[in-house]
Write a protein that holds these residues in place. Structure first.
Motif, short mmCIF file in Angstrom:
data_model
loop_
_atom_site.label_atom_id
_atom_site.label_comp_id
_atom_site.label_asym_id
_atom_site.label_seq_id
_atom_site.Cartn_x
_atom_site.Cartn_y
_atom_site.Cartn_z
N PHE A 1 31.04 42.95 48.38
CA PHE A 1 32.45 42.75 48.08
C PHE A 1 33.08 41.98 49.24
O PHE A 1 32.49 41.85 50.31
N THR A 2 34.29 41.50 49.01
CA THR A 2 35.01 40.72 50.01
C THR A 2 36.05 41.61 50.69
O THR A 2 36.71 42.42 50.04
N GLU B 1 42.08 37.53 43.35
CA GLU B 1 41.28 37.88 44.53
C GLU B 1 41.64 36.97 45.70
O GLU B 1 41.87 37.44 46.83
N GLN B 2 41.68 35.67 45.46
CA GLN B 2 42.01 34.72 46.52
C GLN B 2 43.45 34.87 46.99
O GLN B 2 43.75 34.71 48.18
N ALA C 1 39.86 36.07 39.33
CA ALA C 1 39.29 35.42 40.51
C ALA C 1 40.39 34.81 41.37
O ALA C 1 40.34 34.84 42.61
N LEU D 1 41.94 45.61 43.57
CA LEU D 1 42.10 45.08 42.21
C LEU D 1 42.24 46.22 41.20
O LEU D 1 43.05 46.14 40.27
N TYR E 1 36.34 39.59 33.45
CA TYR E 1 35.43 40.37 34.29
C TYR E 1 34.16 40.65 33.51
O TYR E 1 34.17 40.84 32.29
N LEU F 1 34.06 38.04 38.60
CA LEU F 1 35.50 37.95 38.36
C LEU F 1 35.77 36.53 37.86
O LEU F 1 35.31 35.57 38.47
N ILE G 1 38.70 44.05 48.50
CA ILE G 1 39.14 43.48 47.23
C ILE G 1 38.89 44.35 45.99
O ILE G 1 39.82 44.60 45.21
N PRO G 2 37.68 44.82 45.72
CA PRO G 2 37.46 45.51 44.44
C PRO G 2 38.40 46.69 44.19
O PRO G 2 39.00 46.80 43.12
#
Length: 421
Positions: free
Chosen positions: A263-264, A158-159, A155, A375, A134, A150, A371-372
């Protein structure tokens, strides 16, 4: 239960008919007409003002009172100003929330992991930097404040979260739609987010369009101006998108990627009949609770008070996870019943099968995963020395991997100061 919204209360005042097409910018608003019905009584305006104050919303009812008196003349300009002010009113509020005050009610707590004493936990940023997964520091020169990278297995995680959420949501009948991130400001405002003013969270482009703050807006805009059949409802869709927020926070507890500019997020959205909307909200809530239960997080479910509903929501649930590295509860998700607040502004209707009557639908929205913050909760909860355990339900999306260790394939970024001779 029959839900009473501001639009219904004010139907005698104005014909609030904004028909917008889903594939164009907002269509021109129909010419304003003089009121065909008696103007609202003092008692009706008093109730609107009580609701505005309850929600701690900007109180424009005194101005509305003044414009109502002037509207008796039938002036198109006054009626236009009156309609603009009416559009700023928040939705009505669920009766059960009336006595909540300013604090949410904790409906349930879920504990899935016994955590050791607080002194042993590291905060997300410290963990992710130590594992070389990160980067957020020293990015201001080219990506701006509150940006982040990320890398490596973070990363990939995240996916994995995205695919996990989509698998769960689509199993409940949600159809996946890929949505645009650039939207007309009229669509964003119709969904309840202001695009003007000092406190706006919306990024505006030189073209006059805006970056979407959540795919809820694009999904709602997709159905703008549509007349649906009752048999199509509830109509449930989901989307994965980047979300853009202009406003961030300088609070210590919101440092790092807790509150960022982009963000996602995996979003759920439904269009339904008025009689279905409360049940749909409960389904959204249960989906979210189950998502986080399977992830093994410690979290709590909140019923939010009127002052936390924003403009469009009639009622809203939040989910907060315990973030042991920060020693705080952090919001992960929410879901809201917006009744007909958005559909009246976007012209989303359905034809009732029993008598052919055309009615405005209701909308529900909810966050499956942002996501953030997820995480943060996962890494702080699943940390073990120099590794991070991957939750069991995410492993199939990471080729069966069980642990995240230090990333040695991507070199560390070190800043070197060059001194001229």
């Amino acid at each position: 239960m029959k839900l009473l919204t501001n639009a219904v209360r004010l139907r005698p005042l104005l014909m609030l008919s904004r028909q917008r097409s889903h594939d164009t910018k907002a269509a021109p608003t129909a010419p304003l007409e003089s009121p065909r019905h008696p103007l609202p009584t003092v008692a009706q305006l008093d109730e609107l003002e009580r609701n505005v104050k309850l929600r701690q919303h900007r109180n424009n009812v005194p101005l509305i009172r003044s414009l109502v008196k002037e509207a008796e003349s039938g002036s198109p300009e006054i009626i236009r100003k009156l309609q603009e002010e009416l559009d700023q009113l928040p939705n009505s509020t669920h009766p059960r929330l009336q006595d909540y005050g300013e604090e949410p009610r904790v409906l349930a707590k879920y504990e899935h992991r016994k955590l050791p004493p607080e002194t042993t936990f590291k905060e997300f940023s410290e963990l992710a930097r130590a594992l070389n997964l990160y980067r957020m520091d020293h990015l201001g020169n080219y990506t701006g404040h509150k940006s982040y990278y990320l890398m490596g297995h973070l990363a990939m995680l995240e996916q994995a979260i995205i695919q996990y959420a989509l698998q769960a949501v689509t199993a409940h009948g949600f159809k996946l739609i890929s949505v645009p991130d650039i939207l007309p400001k009229e669509v964003i405002e119709s969904c309840g987010m202001r695009t003007e003013g000092e406190r706006t969270q919306v990024y505006k482009l030189d073209t006059g369009e805006c970056l979407s703050g959540t795919s809820e807006m694009a999904l709602a805009g997709f159905f703008a101006g549509k007349l649906l059949a009752e048999e199509q409802l509830p109509l449930k869709v989901t989307a994965v998108s980047r979300c853009y927020r202009a406003e961030t926070s300088g609070l210590q507890e919101e440092k790092g990627i807790y509150r960022v500019h982009q963000f996602t997020k995996v979003e759920m959205f439904a269009i339904c009949m008025a009689e279905q909307s409360e049940a749909e909200l409960e389904e959204f809530k249960n989906i979210e609770v189950n998502l986080f239960r399977q992830l093994g997080l410690n979290f709590r479910l909140l019923d939010m008070p009127p002052c936390e509903l924003g403009a469009p929501a009639y009622q809203k649930y939040d989910i907060e996870a315990w973030m042991p590295g920060r020693q705080m509860w952090g919001e992960l998700s929410s879901c809201s019943n917006c009744t007909d607040y958005q559909t009246r502004r976007l012209g989303i209707k359905y034809r009732r099968s029993s008598d052919g009557q055309i009615l405005h639908a209701h909308t529900i929205n909810g966050t499956a995963t942002a996501i953030p913050r997820l995480l943060i909760a996962l890494l702080e909860t699943y940390q073990s020395g120099d590794t991070i355990e991957i939750p069991f339900v995410l492993r199939p999306f990471m080729d069966g991997q069980e642990l995240i260790a230090r990333n040695k394939r991507i070199p560390e970024t070190k800043l070197v100061k060059f001194i001229k001779a």
